[in-house]
Design a protein around this motif. Structure first.
Motif, PDB file in Angstrom:
ATOM      1  N   TYR A 170       0.855  -1.164  -0.168  1.00 45.69           N
ATOM      2  CA  TYR A 170      -0.093  -0.142   0.153  1.00 45.69           C
ATOM      3  C   TYR A 170       0.910   1.344   0.047  1.00 45.69           C
ATOM      4  CZ  TYR A 170       0.422   0.445   5.066  1.00 45.69           C
ATOM      5  OH  TYR A 170       0.834   0.757   6.449  1.00 45.69           O
ATOM      6  N   PHE A 171       2.006   1.248   0.412  1.00 47.98           N
ATOM      7  CA  PHE A 171       2.953   2.434   0.552  1.00 47.98           C
ATOM      8  C   PHE A 171       3.448   2.535  -0.976  1.00 47.98           C
ATOM      9  CE2 PHE A 171       3.685   2.528   5.115  1.00 47.98           C
ATOM     10  CZ  PHE A 171       3.624   3.750   5.330  1.00 47.98           C
ATOM     11  N   ILE A 172       3.808   1.468  -1.625  1.00 47.32           N
ATOM     12  CA  ILE A 172       4.266   1.281  -3.016  1.00 47.32           C
ATOM     13  C   ILE A 172       3.287   2.062  -3.752  1.00 47.32           C
ATOM     14  CG2 ILE A 172       4.746   0.039  -5.016  1.00 47.32           C
ATOM     15  CD1 ILE A 172       6.268  -2.015  -2.966  1.00 47.32           C
ATOM     16  N   GLN A 173       1.865   1.668  -3.767  1.00 45.15           N
ATOM     17  CA  GLN A 173       0.757   2.133  -4.379  1.00 45.15           C
ATOM     18  C   GLN A 173       0.757   3.670  -4.340  1.00 45.15           C
ATOM     19  OE1 GLN A 173      -0.127   0.480  -6.870  1.00 45.15           O
ATOM     20  NE2 GLN A 173       0.881  -1.425  -6.078  1.00 45.15           N
ATOM     21  N   TYR A 174       0.776   4.136  -3.130  1.00 40.35           N
ATOM     22  CA  TYR A 174       0.376   5.573  -2.448  1.00 40.35           C
ATOM     23  C   TYR A 174       1.696   6.369  -3.219  1.00 40.35           C
ATOM     24  CZ  TYR A 174       1.069   9.439   0.465  1.00 40.35           C
ATOM     25  OH  TYR A 174       1.183  10.970   0.948  1.00 40.35           O
ATOM     26  N   ARG A 175       2.795   5.786  -3.098  1.00 40.16           N
ATOM     27  CA  ARG A 175       4.002   6.573  -3.816  1.00 40.16           C
ATOM     28  C   ARG A 175       3.961   6.731  -5.472  1.00 40.16           C
ATOM     29  NH1 ARG A 175       7.221   3.084  -0.992  1.00 40.16           N
ATOM     30  NH2 ARG A 175       7.646   3.828   0.997  1.00 40.16           N
ATOM     31  N   SER A 176       3.582   5.485  -5.873  1.00 38.84           N
ATOM     32  CA  SER A 176       3.364   5.246  -7.377  1.00 38.84           C
ATOM     33  C   SER A 176       2.180   6.042  -8.037  1.00 38.84           C
ATOM     34  CB  SER A 176       3.378   3.795  -7.847  1.00 38.84           C
ATOM     35  OG  SER A 176       4.494   3.087  -7.387  1.00 38.84           O
ATOM     36  N   TYR A 177       1.005   5.917  -7.657  1.00 37.02           N
ATOM     37  CA  TYR A 177      -0.110   6.875  -7.920  1.00 37.02           C
ATOM     38  C   TYR A 177       0.311   8.263  -7.674  1.00 37.02           C
ATOM     39  CZ  TYR A 177      -3.267   2.958  -9.311  1.00 37.02           C
ATOM     40  OH  TYR A 177      -3.763   1.764  -9.992  1.00 37.02           O
ATOM     41  N   GLY A 178       0.952   8.654  -6.465  1.00 37.50           N
ATOM     42  CA  GLY A 178       0.978  10.090  -6.225  1.00 37.50           C
ATOM     43  C   GLY A 178       1.944  10.664  -7.154  1.00 37.50           C
ATOM     44  N   ILE A 179       3.189  10.067  -7.429  1.00 42.66           N
ATOM     45  CA  ILE A 179       4.288  10.651  -8.425  1.00 42.66           C
ATOM     46  C   ILE A 179       3.646  10.703  -9.872  1.00 42.66           C
ATOM     47  CG2 ILE A 179       6.418   9.880  -9.266  1.00 42.66           C
ATOM     48  CD1 ILE A 179       7.247   9.227  -6.449  1.00 42.66           C
ATOM     49  N   CYS A 180       2.937   9.812 -10.141  1.00 45.66           N
ATOM     50  CA  CYS A 180       2.445   9.383 -11.611  1.00 45.66           C
ATOM     51  C   CYS A 180       1.289  10.891 -11.574  1.00 45.66           C
ATOM     52  CB  CYS A 180       1.528   8.233 -11.890  1.00 45.66           C
ATOM     53  SG  CYS A 180       1.022   8.003 -13.577  1.00 45.66           S
ATOM     54  N   GLY A 181       0.485  10.938 -10.853  1.00 46.15           N
ATOM     55  CA  GLY A 181      -0.354  12.194 -10.755  1.00 46.15           C
ATOM     56  C   GLY A 181       0.305  13.275 -10.730  1.00 46.15           C
ATOM     57  N   PHE A 182       1.413  13.371 -10.095  1.00 44.32           N
ATOM     58  CA  PHE A 182       2.149  14.758  -9.801  1.00 44.32           C
ATOM     59  C   PHE A 182       2.888  15.170 -11.440  1.00 44.32           C
ATOM     60  CE2 PHE A 182       6.352  16.225  -8.378  1.00 44.32           C
ATOM     61  CZ  PHE A 182       6.012  17.500  -7.703  1.00 44.32           C
ATOM     62  N   ILE A 183       3.438  13.964 -11.899  1.00 40.64           N
ATOM     63  CA  ILE A 183       4.033  14.234 -13.048  1.00 40.64           C
ATOM     64  C   ILE A 183       2.752  14.607 -14.308  1.00 40.64           C
ATOM     65  CG2 ILE A 183       4.853  12.986 -15.227  1.00 40.64           C
ATOM     66  CD1 ILE A 183       6.663  11.401 -13.340  1.00 40.64           C
ATOM     67  N   LEU A 184       1.742  13.756 -14.372  1.00 38.52           N
ATOM     68  CA  LEU A 184       0.709  14.183 -15.153  1.00 38.52           C
ATOM     69  C   LEU A 184       0.351  15.549 -15.027  1.00 38.52           C
ATOM     70  CD1 LEU A 184      -1.602  10.966 -15.054  1.00 38.52           C
ATOM     71  CD2 LEU A 184       0.229  11.608 -16.722  1.00 38.52           C
ATOM     72  N   GLU A 185      -0.121  16.042 -13.906  1.00 38.43           N
ATOM     73  CA  GLU A 185      -0.569  17.524 -13.498  1.00 38.43           C
ATOM     74  C   GLU A 185       0.406  18.563 -14.216  1.00 38.43           C
ATOM     75  OE1 GLU A 185      -3.650  18.874 -12.861  1.00 38.43           O
ATOM     76  OE2 GLU A 185      -4.093  16.736 -13.119  1.00 38.43           O
ATOM     77  N   TRP A 186       1.867  18.236 -14.081  1.00 42.39           N
ATOM     78  CA  TRP A 186       2.661  19.174 -14.397  1.00 42.39           C
ATOM     79  C   TRP A 186       2.859  19.182 -15.971  1.00 42.39           C
ATOM     80  CZ3 TRP A 186       8.229  17.493 -15.562  1.00 42.39           C
ATOM     81  CH2 TRP A 186       9.023  18.698 -15.907  1.00 42.39           C
ATOM     82  N   ILE A 187       2.485  18.041 -16.623  1.00 40.19           N
ATOM     83  CA  ILE A 187       2.464  18.075 -18.093  1.00 40.19           C
ATOM     84  C   ILE A 187       1.299  18.821 -18.636  1.00 40.19           C
ATOM     85  CG2 ILE A 187       2.281  16.473 -20.102  1.00 40.19           C
ATOM     86  CD1 ILE A 187       3.725  14.444 -18.723  1.00 40.19           C
ATOM     87  N   ARG A 188      -0.099  18.662 -17.802  1.00 41.85           N
ATOM     88  CA  ARG A 188      -1.284  19.048 -18.162  1.00 41.85           C
ATOM     89  C   ARG A 188      -1.151  20.763 -18.102  1.00 41.85           C
ATOM     90  NH1 ARG A 188      -3.857  14.985 -15.070  1.00 41.85           N
ATOM     91  NH2 ARG A 188      -4.536  13.691 -16.557  1.00 41.85           N
ATOM     92  N   ASN A 189      -0.413  21.091 -17.175  1.00 38.49           N
ATOM     93  CA  ASN A 189      -0.300  22.536 -16.976  1.00 38.49           C
ATOM     94  C   ASN A 189       1.059  23.027 -17.843  1.00 38.49           C
ATOM     95  OD1 ASN A 189      -2.234  22.951 -15.136  1.00 38.49           O
ATOM     96  ND2 ASN A 189      -1.401  21.991 -13.469  1.00 38.49           N
ATOM     97  N   ASP A 190       1.530  22.374 -18.804  1.00 36.68           N
ATOM     98  CA  ASP A 190       2.418  23.016 -19.644  1.00 36.68           C
ATOM     99  C   ASP A 190       3.934  23.159 -19.075  1.00 36.68           C
ATOM    100  OD1 ASP A 190       3.160  23.511 -22.176  1.00 36.68           O
ATOM    101  OD2 ASP A 190       2.996  25.626 -22.160  1.00 36.68           O
ATOM    102  N   TYR A 191       4.177  22.333 -18.113  1.00 36.74           N
ATOM    103  CA  TYR A 191       5.497  22.335 -17.334  1.00 36.74           C
ATOM    104  C   TYR A 191       5.666  23.785 -16.846  1.00 36.74           C
ATOM    105  CZ  TYR A 191       5.813  18.438 -20.738  1.00 36.74           C
ATOM    106  OH  TYR A 191       5.481  17.188 -21.420  1.00 36.74           O
ATOM    107  N   ASP A 192       4.821  23.938 -15.981  1.00 36.53           N
ATOM    108  CA  ASP A 192       4.872  25.342 -15.471  1.00 36.53           C
ATOM    109  C   ASP A 192       5.716  25.470 -14.082  1.00 36.53           C
ATOM    110  OD1 ASP A 192       3.148  23.466 -13.604  1.00 36.53           O
ATOM    111  OD2 ASP A 192       1.649  25.113 -13.213  1.00 36.53           O
ATOM    112  N   ALA A 193       6.518  24.384 -13.645  1.00 37.41           N
ATOM    113  CA  ALA A 193       7.434  24.632 -12.689  1.00 37.41           C
ATOM    114  C   ALA A 193       8.790  24.053 -13.316  1.00 37.41           C
ATOM    115  CB  ALA A 193       6.982  23.828 -11.488  1.00 37.41           C
ATOM    116  N   SER A 194       9.698  24.619 -12.890  1.00 37.96           N
ATOM    117  CA  SER A 194      11.080  24.318 -13.584  1.00 37.96           C
ATOM    118  C   SER A 194      11.287  22.874 -13.053  1.00 37.96           C
ATOM    119  CB  SER A 194      12.149  25.190 -12.977  1.00 37.96           C
ATOM    120  OG  SER A 194      12.532  24.996 -11.608  1.00 37.96           O
ATOM    121  N   PRO A 195      12.252  22.023 -13.717  1.00 36.55           N
ATOM    122  CA  PRO A 195      12.489  20.664 -13.655  1.00 36.55           C
ATOM    123  C   PRO A 195      13.240  20.753 -12.015  1.00 36.55           C
ATOM    124  CG  PRO A 195      13.408  20.920 -15.717  1.00 36.55           C
ATOM    125  CD  PRO A 195      12.636  22.430 -15.179  1.00 36.55           C
TER     126      PRO A 195
END
Length: 199
Positions: free
Chosen positions: A149-174
C-alpha cells in the motif's frame, strides 16, 4: 556487415517512431494510419511491415523504449548513492524532470484525450516496478514502509504529480519539481536504498 545493417534498421525504426509521435500529437492516435506514417517518413508500406505488424506494435515499441530511459533517469540518484539520504539531496541530484522536458514530444502524448492505448498506465506500472524492485525505503517509524500500500501510494502520487505538471504545460522548472518530489518522498522516511541495478 551485420552491424551496418543493424544500424540501418534502427535508424529506420527510429524515424518511424519519431514520425508516429508527431502524427499522434497532430491528429490523435485513432486518426493515425500506417499510410500516414509511411508517407510522412518517406518510406513505403513494405518497409513499415518489415519492422512492425501495425501501428499497435509500433506504439508498444515506442513506449517500451521510453520506459527503459525513464527508469534509467528516475533511478540515477540511488545508482550514484546506494544509500541515499533525501534530506541531504539537492534538487539538481535528479535529472528525471529535465529528461521529461527534453522529451516532451513523448510525454505530451500521455495527457492527450485521444492518446496511445496504455501509455499512461505503463508509466504508472513503471513507477510501481521501481518502488517494488529497484528502490526501497528505510524507516524505524514505519516498519511497513515498503509494503504494497505504501508502494501504490507513492506510485500513484508521483504519476499524478507528473501528469498534472504536463497538463499545466510544465509550469514549474525541473529543479522545482525535483525539490517538491524530494519533499514528498521523505515524509515517511528520509533514507532510500538501491535494491538492484540495471538488469
Amino acid at each position: 556487415m551485420t552491424k551496418k545493417e543493424d544500424r540501418r534498421v534502427e535508424r529506420t525504426k527510429e524515424t518511424m517512431r519519431q514520425t508516429f509521435k508527431k502524427l499522434v500529437k497532430e491528429k490523435g492516435y485513432s486518426q493515425v494510419k500506417v499510410k500516414d506514417i509511411v508517407e510522412e517518413a518517406n518510406y513505403n508500406r513494405t518497409t513499415f511491415y518489415v519492422h512492425y505488424d501495425g501501428k499497435e506494435e509500433l506504439a508498444k515499441d515506442l513506449i517500451h523504449l521510453e520506459m527503459i530511459d525513464f527508469e534509467y533517469e528516475f533511478c540515477k540518484p540511488t545508482r550514484d548513492n546506494p544509500l541515499l539520504d533525501l534530506t541531504l539531496m539537492r534538487p539538481d541530484g535528479t535529472d528525471v524532470f529535465q529528461y521529461i522536458v527534453d522529451n516532451r514530444d513523448y510525454y505530451d502524448l500521455i495527457v492527450m484525450e485521444d492518446r496511445i492505448p496504455n501509455i499512461r498506465e505503463l508509466l504508472l506500472g513503471k513507477l510501481q516496478y521501481i518502488f517494488q524492485e529497484r528502490m526501497s525505503f528505510v524507516s524505524d517509524k514505519y516498519l511497513e514502509i515498503n509494503d504494497d500500500y505504501f508502494i501504490q501510494y507513492r506510485s500513484y502520487g508521483i504519476c499524478g504529480f507528473i501528469l498534472e505538471w504536463i497538463r499545466n504545460d510544465y509550469d514549474a522548472s525541473p529543479s522545482e519539481m525535483a525539490r517538491r518530489i524530494i519533499n514528498l518522498l521523505h515524509i515517511q522516511s528520509s533514507l532510500m536504498m538501491q535494491l538492484k541495478g540495471e538488469v
